[in-house]
Every structure is written in structure tokens, then in C-alpha cells.
Design a protein around this motif. Sequence first.
Motif, PDB file in Angstrom:
ATOM      1  N   VAL A 161       0.864  -1.188   0.000  1.00 15.73           N
ATOM      2  CA  VAL A 161       0.000   0.000   0.000  1.00 15.73           C
ATOM      3  C   VAL A 161       0.897   1.234   0.000  1.00 15.73           C
ATOM      4  O   VAL A 161       1.800   1.329   0.842  1.00 15.73           O
ATOM      5  CB  VAL A 161      -0.914   0.031   1.252  1.00 15.73           C
ATOM      6  CG1 VAL A 161      -1.780   1.292   1.264  1.00 15.73           C
ATOM      7  CG2 VAL A 161      -1.800  -1.213   1.318  1.00 15.73           C
ATOM      8  N   SER A 170       0.923   5.472   0.412  1.00 20.92           N
ATOM      9  CA  SER A 170       0.040   6.402   1.116  1.00 20.92           C
ATOM     10  C   SER A 170       0.740   7.739   1.335  1.00 20.92           C
ATOM     11  O   SER A 170       1.965   7.825   1.294  1.00 20.92           O
ATOM     12  CB  SER A 170      -0.332   5.771   2.461  1.00 20.92           C
ATOM     13  OG  SER A 170      -1.156   6.630   3.211  1.00 20.92           O
ATOM     14  N   SER A 200      -2.365  15.913   0.849  1.00 17.50           N
ATOM     15  CA  SER A 200      -2.768  14.580   1.325  1.00 17.50           C
ATOM     16  C   SER A 200      -2.379  14.379   2.797  1.00 17.50           C
ATOM     17  O   SER A 200      -1.257  14.677   3.196  1.00 17.50           O
ATOM     18  CB  SER A 200      -2.084  13.512   0.469  1.00 17.50           C
ATOM     19  OG  SER A 200      -2.226  12.258   1.078  1.00 17.50           O
ATOM     20  N   GLY A 220      -2.800  11.310   4.248  1.00 19.84           N
ATOM     21  CA  GLY A 220      -2.453   9.899   4.420  1.00 19.84           C
ATOM     22  C   GLY A 220      -3.514   9.107   5.160  1.00 19.84           C
ATOM     23  O   GLY A 220      -3.350   7.912   5.396  1.00 19.84           O
ATOM     24  N   GLN A 244      -6.579   8.068   4.285  1.00 22.63           N
ATOM     25  CA  GLN A 244      -7.242   6.973   3.565  1.00 22.63           C
ATOM     26  C   GLN A 244      -6.290   5.800   3.349  1.00 22.63           C
ATOM     27  O   GLN A 244      -6.657   4.648   3.580  1.00 22.63           O
ATOM     28  CB  GLN A 244      -7.797   7.474   2.228  1.00 22.63           C
ATOM     29  CG  GLN A 244      -8.635   6.446   1.485  1.00 22.63           C
ATOM     30  CD  GLN A 244      -9.884   6.012   2.265  1.00 22.63           C
ATOM     31  OE1 GLN A 244     -10.903   6.666   2.228  1.00 22.63           O
ATOM     32  NE2 GLN A 244      -9.795   4.890   2.984  1.00 22.63           N
ATOM     33  N   GLY A 245      -5.058   6.084   2.948  1.00 20.24           N
ATOM     34  CA  GLY A 245      -4.092   5.002   2.720  1.00 20.24           C
ATOM     35  C   GLY A 245      -3.787   4.246   3.999  1.00 20.24           C
ATOM     36  O   GLY A 245      -3.677   3.015   4.001  1.00 20.24           O
ATOM     37  N   THR A 246      -3.672   4.982   5.097  1.00 20.57           N
ATOM     38  CA  THR A 246      -3.382   4.357   6.395  1.00 20.57           C
ATOM     39  C   THR A 246      -4.533   3.439   6.807  1.00 20.57           C
ATOM     40  O   THR A 246      -4.324   2.312   7.273  1.00 20.57           O
ATOM     41  CB  THR A 246      -3.159   5.453   7.457  1.00 20.57           C
ATOM     42  OG1 THR A 246      -2.090   6.283   7.008  1.00 20.57           O
ATOM     43  CG2 THR A 246      -2.799   4.868   8.812  1.00 20.57           C
ATOM     44  N   THR A 306       4.942   4.874   2.943  1.00 18.32           N
ATOM     45  CA  THR A 306       4.249   6.138   3.172  1.00 18.32           C
ATOM     46  C   THR A 306       5.181   7.337   3.078  1.00 18.32           C
ATOM     47  O   THR A 306       6.310   7.295   3.579  1.00 18.32           O
ATOM     48  CB  THR A 306       3.515   6.128   4.535  1.00 18.32           C
ATOM     49  OG1 THR A 306       2.917   7.419   4.742  1.00 18.32           O
ATOM     50  CG2 THR A 306       4.435   5.830   5.697  1.00 18.32           C
ATOM     51  N   ALA A 314      -2.521   4.434  -2.940  1.00 18.81           N
ATOM     52  CA  ALA A 314      -3.348   5.510  -2.391  1.00 18.81           C
ATOM     53  C   ALA A 314      -2.540   6.792  -2.198  1.00 18.81           C
ATOM     54  O   ALA A 314      -3.093   7.809  -1.786  1.00 18.81           O
ATOM     55  CB  ALA A 314      -3.943   5.072  -1.058  1.00 18.81           C
ATOM     56  N   ALA A 315      -1.238   6.744  -2.482  1.00 23.94           N
ATOM     57  CA  ALA A 315      -0.404   7.937  -2.262  1.00 23.94           C
ATOM     58  C   ALA A 315      -0.767   9.035  -3.251  1.00 23.94           C
ATOM     59  O   ALA A 315      -1.158   8.766  -4.385  1.00 23.94           O
ATOM     60  CB  ALA A 315       1.070   7.568  -2.411  1.00 23.94           C
TER      61      ALA A 315
END
Length: 397
Positions: A191, A193, A210, A212, A214-216, A233, A271-272
Motif C-alpha cells: 500500500v 500512502s 494529502s 495519508g 485513507q491510505g493508512t 508512506t 493511495a499515495a
Amino acid sequence: MLANKHILLIVGGGIAAFKSLDLVRRLREQGARVTPVLTTAGAEFVTPLSLSALSASKIYQDLFDLTDEAEMGHIELSRAADLIVVAPATADLMAKMAGGLANDLASTLLLATDKRVLIAPSMNVRMWQHPATQRNLATLQGDGVLVVGPNEGDMACGEYGPGRMAEVPEIIAAVDAALTDGPLQGKHVIVTSGPTHEPIDPVRYIANRSSGAQGTAIAAALAALGARVTFVTGPADVAPPMDVDTVQVQTAAQMLDAVTVAGAADAAVFAAAVADWHVANAGASKIKKDGSGLPKLEFAENPDILATVAQMKTGRPKLVVGFAAETDDVIANATAKRARKQCDWIVANDVSPETGIMGGAENDVTLITQDGAEDWPRMTKPEVARALAARIAEALA
Ligand code: CTP
């Protein structure tokens, strides 16, 4: 079902504590060993004697009990269990957990544990609906804490609404699910992020908004289903989840490197919010106002990490998921992006300032797959993460 499982049960101070006595009985009927921890407030609702009789265990109440510490230190107590269950989880306990406080035995155990934690919230409807509690809930879910309930119904205080602790069979089912291998057991998911920071010189950089979040949340949700997660990340506002392998990077180039060395993955979720450009003529030392005019930054394109992975000839993950943060023609742009980058799915969202999504708690997404566009209802970011993780588990099954 729960034979040989060891549950550390933290009983908080709420009227639902009386249900915890039944919970102890039912857990033991299923074969579990239960060690109860009773908070000071919890002891106002149930007695140590009844908890001890039902659990056939010593009850732990005091952080500074010399006898307890000599027998088994509180760190060991928090780690000897297979699962920690907090029932009832009061608003106060949730706030302590979300804030990382450790000023009594229960909160210290919860901070010191490396085991999964399941909470069964119980409180007055207004306390449950208060933005502070909802914020704490989102934080805890982002940290990978499992939640069962609360249910809606008549409350002891005479009000009606969500806040009643889940019933004992529901808690038992959640305990069982928490102790069962998730559908992503044995799967490796990468993933990405957060934003990237692209240096202008050693002290300045170009970044984006951003957070982070949502990615987290996606990394936490995938880990909760049993996946081994490599979480790459950029410098995010939120802390990485506990049960993932985190790689911290600054730039897009470093992010690509980290993704490349992460090894074969079954799925990858990008998602990043990767910067599209870096400064090609970044200063090796701080750029000074030395009277020679304004600095002229030259940009060069960053590698497209998603497209690079999606177009791998060998070792491509079975499922490659990208995000599309758009401000106009969301579905058309995201559909075109899916084709251009050759990923399997695109999670598209409208990040126009009026949506409050960038940096906010909620997300409103459309999932674009080979079968078309699927509009999801507006949900919190952890809810979007759990829905996406469940879909990924289905796709990899
Ligand atoms: N992405 C990436 N590497 C980049 C740029 C983007 O991996 N250098 C990924 C993001 O993580 C996201 C997806 O690509 O999953 C979409 O990124 P976005 O910036 O929205 O799309 P762009 O390709 O930059 O297109 P545009 O700027 O035209 O919207």
C-alpha cells in the motif's frame, strides 16, 4: 470454538458491565480462558468477587499492586493473551485509548499490548454521537482496533438510540472472528500512502495536501483481514498502523524504490498522492536571496509508480488498484486513467475543496473496474477502507 484461547477482558465502568459477567460465562463455555481486568469505575457496577467466581481467575485492578507486579508484570499481562476485549468500552476508555493515555491498569495494558484489541462500546446516545467520540472511534479503527456494536435501542438513562453495548452472542461472534485467520491470510499487499515531498533545496520542498488518512486506513483494514502489508508512506499527518511493515519515504523516486524492493505481492493499492514532478535543478545547499534575481525552478516528471507496477511484464501483482483524485468529470477522467495506467481498479474521488474530502474524515468514492463504475455511499475513511479490503479479499480468493 475458543479452546485454548486466552482472553484478557477489560471491564469498564458502565451499566452494561453486568452483561460482562454473562460474557465471561459464555467465553468459558466455548473453552476460552478469561483473565478479567476491572477499572475503578467498572468496580462500581460489578464486584471483583463475582467476576473472579465466574472467570475462576484472579482479578487485576491496580497498576501499582506490588503482589500482582511480582507475579506477572502488567506488560506481560497485556501480551500473554490471544486477544484483549474491552466490554463495556466507555467513552472515557475509548478517549484514553485514542489519545494513548496510560494512567491506570486498563489503559496501560491497552497501550503496552501487541495483541489485537476488540472493543464493545457502551454509552449514552449523545456521548456516542458526540464528535469527540466519533473522532476517537475513527482513530481507533485506523489503529486497527476491532469494534462490535453499539446497538440501537432503549438506554438505561431513558433515551433511545445507538449506544447500547452489543449483546453477548454478538461479542462472542466478534471474538471468534478476531481469532480466526482472515481471508487475506498468507497474502502480501503493498500500500502506498500520503504525500511526497520533492526538495527545492535542503530546507524547502514541494508537497500536496494529502493527510495519508485513507491510505493508512486501507493498510489497517487489509492487515485486519490477515494480509501481510508493506506500507510505503510519504510524510503523512497520521501515524502508520501498528501491524504492518512500514517504509517511510520522502520523494516519489524513493517511493518507487521502496515498492520495487518490497518483493512479490498479491495485490498493490496506490493511495499515495505522488507529486507528478520533482525539481530537476534542486539546490545542493540552501538557495539564498543574494540579489541575483528570483530562482528559476525547472521541473522533471516523476516516475509513475502505479503505471510502472501495473505494466510489469513479470511479477505483476494479481490485482493493482489505483486512486484518482479529480476535481472535474470524475468518472470519465478516472475511467481514462484506469485504461492509461493499465491498473485493474481505480478508486475515484472528487477532491474539489467544497467536498472537504482532502484532509477530511469522510470519503465519497466510485469504484471503477472492468465492469464499469460503482458509486459507493459517502462513508468515513475507515469504512471505505474496510469495504475496499473486503473487495480485495474477494478478488484474491
Ligand atoms: N501515482 C503514482 N505515481 C505517480 C503519480 C500517481 O503511483 N507519479 C498513482 C497515485 O498513487 C494514484 C494514481 O496514480 O493511485 C492517480 O494519480 P493522479 O495524480 O490522480 O493521476 P495522474 O496520473 O497524476 O493524472 P492527472 O495529474 O492528470 O490527474
